[in-house]
Design an enzyme around this catalytic site. Sequence first.
Site, PDB file in Angstrom:
ATOM      1  N   CYS A 194      -4.534   2.460  -3.872  1.00  0.00           N
ATOM      2  CA  CYS A 194      -3.273   2.910  -3.249  1.00  0.00           C
ATOM      3  C   CYS A 194      -2.159   1.894  -3.473  1.00  0.00           C
ATOM      4  CB  CYS A 194      -3.435   3.194  -1.755  1.00  0.00           C
ATOM      5  SG  CYS A 194      -4.549   4.541  -1.430  1.00  0.00           S
TER       6      CYS A 194
ATOM      7  N   GLN B 284      -4.818  -5.338   6.920  1.00  0.00           N
ATOM      8  CA  GLN B 284      -5.910  -6.161   6.379  1.00  0.00           C
ATOM      9  C   GLN B 284      -6.028  -7.507   7.067  1.00  0.00           C
ATOM     10  OE1 GLN B 284      -8.170  -5.117   4.437  1.00  0.00           O
ATOM     11  NE2 GLN B 284      -7.260  -3.256   3.594  1.00  0.00           N
TER      12      GLN B 284
ATOM     13  N   LYS C 127     -10.444  -0.617  10.461  1.00  0.00           N
ATOM     14  CA  LYS C 127     -10.582  -1.868   9.691  1.00  0.00           C
ATOM     15  C   LYS C 127     -10.836  -3.051  10.622  1.00  0.00           C
ATOM     16  CE  LYS C 127      -7.308  -0.230   6.176  1.00  0.00           C
ATOM     17  NZ  LYS C 127      -8.092   0.203   5.027  1.00  0.00           N
TER      18      LYS C 127
ATOM     19  N   ASP D  59       2.876  -4.968   8.001  1.00  0.00           N
ATOM     20  CA  ASP D  59       1.681  -4.156   7.800  1.00  0.00           C
ATOM     21  C   ASP D  59       0.490  -5.105   7.868  1.00  0.00           C
ATOM     22  OD1 ASP D  59      -0.473  -2.779   6.889  1.00  0.00           O
ATOM     23  OD2 ASP D  59       0.471  -1.995   5.067  1.00  0.00           O
TER      24      ASP D  59
ATOM     25  N   HIS E 122       0.878  -1.178   0.000  1.00  0.00           N
ATOM     26  CA  HIS E 122       0.000   0.000   0.000  1.00  0.00           C
ATOM     27  C   HIS E 122       0.914   1.226   0.000  1.00  0.00           C
ATOM     28  CE1 HIS E 122      -2.801   2.962   1.715  1.00  0.00           C
ATOM     29  NE2 HIS E 122      -3.788   2.143   1.415  1.00  0.00           N
TER      30      HIS E 122
HETATM   31  N1  PLP Z   1      -1.784  -0.816   4.641  1.00  0.00           N
HETATM   32  C1  PLP Z   1      -2.740  -1.527   4.057  1.00  0.00           C
HETATM   33  C2  PLP Z   1      -2.467  -2.942   3.630  1.00  0.00           C
HETATM   34  C3  PLP Z   1      -3.998  -0.971   3.851  1.00  0.00           C
HETATM   35  O1  PLP Z   1      -4.951  -1.693   3.267  1.00  0.00           O
HETATM   36  C4  PLP Z   1      -4.225   0.363   4.264  1.00  0.00           C
HETATM   37  C5  PLP Z   1      -5.525   0.995   4.006  1.00  0.00           C
HETATM   38  O2  PLP Z   1      -6.297   0.574   3.188  1.00  0.00           O
HETATM   39  C6  PLP Z   1      -3.194   1.057   4.889  1.00  0.00           C
HETATM   40  C7  PLP Z   1      -1.978   0.436   5.052  1.00  0.00           C
HETATM   41  C8  PLP Z   1      -3.383   2.459   5.372  1.00  0.00           C
HETATM   42  O3  PLP Z   1      -4.324   2.452   6.400  1.00  0.00           O
HETATM   43  P1  PLP Z   1      -4.922   3.820   6.969  1.00  0.00           P
HETATM   44  O4  PLP Z   1      -5.506   4.540   5.789  1.00  0.00           O
HETATM   45  O5  PLP Z   1      -5.965   3.370   7.938  1.00  0.00           O
HETATM   46  O6  PLP Z   1      -3.816   4.569   7.596  1.00  0.00           O
END
Ligand code: PLP
Length: 408
Positions: free
Chosen positions: A365, A204, A227, A201, A124
Amino acid sequence: MPTLSTDIRSHFPIFAWHSREKKPFYYLDNAATTLKPLTVIDTVRDYYSKYSSNIHRGLYPIAVKASNAYEDARTKVQHFLNAAHPEEIVFTSGSTASLNLLASSWAGHMLQEGDEILLSPMEHHANLVPWQQISAQKNLHLRFLPLDAEGNLQLDQLDSFDSSSIKLISIVHISNTLGHINDIGTIIGWAKKRDIRVIVDAAQSVTLYPLDVQKLDMDFLVCSGHKMFGPTGIGILYGKKEWLQAMPPYLSGGDMIKKVGLYESTFADPPHKFEAGTPPIAEAIGLGAAIDFLNYLDRPALLNELDQLTTYAMEQLRSVPDLEILGKAPKRSHIISFTMNGIHPHDIATFLAQDGIAIRAGHHCTQPLMEHFGIGASARASLSIYNTAEEIDALAGALQQIQSFFNS
Ligand code: PLP
């Protein structure tokens, strides 16, 4: 055909509201954010209506109650992740904020010119852009694990990497675009043998997949409350105590200090060192309620049902002419990205929205991943514990109609 218990849906008031308003509502955008159970909504409302106050300094009863509830939420997160100490849990505003904190505070101070950071092309942007920024500032180098044509991380190539300058691996557990589940155990094992730090990370994955930070020997983990059926504006950074202690603060100001003089200051110990200013109090307490909710659920059973529902969804989507599902992974989760020949994903999402079906379209993203597949955008349906086979049927039926409409 699996059907998840309607009992689960009764916890989420948004379904009842749409049904009362007679508005069709098929929520299949759970990778973007999950819906909120009543217990989380009530907990946040209780804070604002019964003990709204700032934390850590007030000595009157509601301030003490708020401080205790905030720190209780931290302990709940600690137990949820099986972290060794509550001080290893830092509250941030989300995964993005947690990763920026790590890039600035850990990489910014622990890495030297020429050091390397290993990422993957499926990250992401939140796990890519902060590393680009800090690399530009400090002359670090970014390297990338290769993907095969189907978007799988080629972990068998790990051993061919010259690891002598790699100091950090930051890797997504479940891809928010492909739903692929990466083998973080293998990556961490490889890194540990080479004294490389690892950030996972887990934005998800943390909600339904059991992640034991001690068992997996993670250095850092990041995730987002929204999430995990929790409020927006709250995130988690888990870090091993020794690393958090060695890192300088990220933001500075109130609530993160030990002693302040006119010309210099000393800082509080972690986690407060990283929580400058008034934190997201209601959101943290709401996240605590979300963790209670997750603990109340039979998560392994729900994950099993969700896996079956995802298999069903894949079958139904494959029956739509000219629909192609992105990525083929031996292990995948509840996120399905797809394209339909000649139809722009935004048109797909717009048409579905008219039927009350919420999916997402775009690059999610993950622009480098889109480039890997030679496309600019995809449509993405992402499922959660309250979704049903009927919703999948509605999605597949609507996609068939979209296909006929565009082909006629
Ligand atoms: N990492 C992953 C795998 C994500 O799916 C997301 C958001 O969709 C993020 C990071 C960023 O999360 P946030 O927008 O809640 O900071």
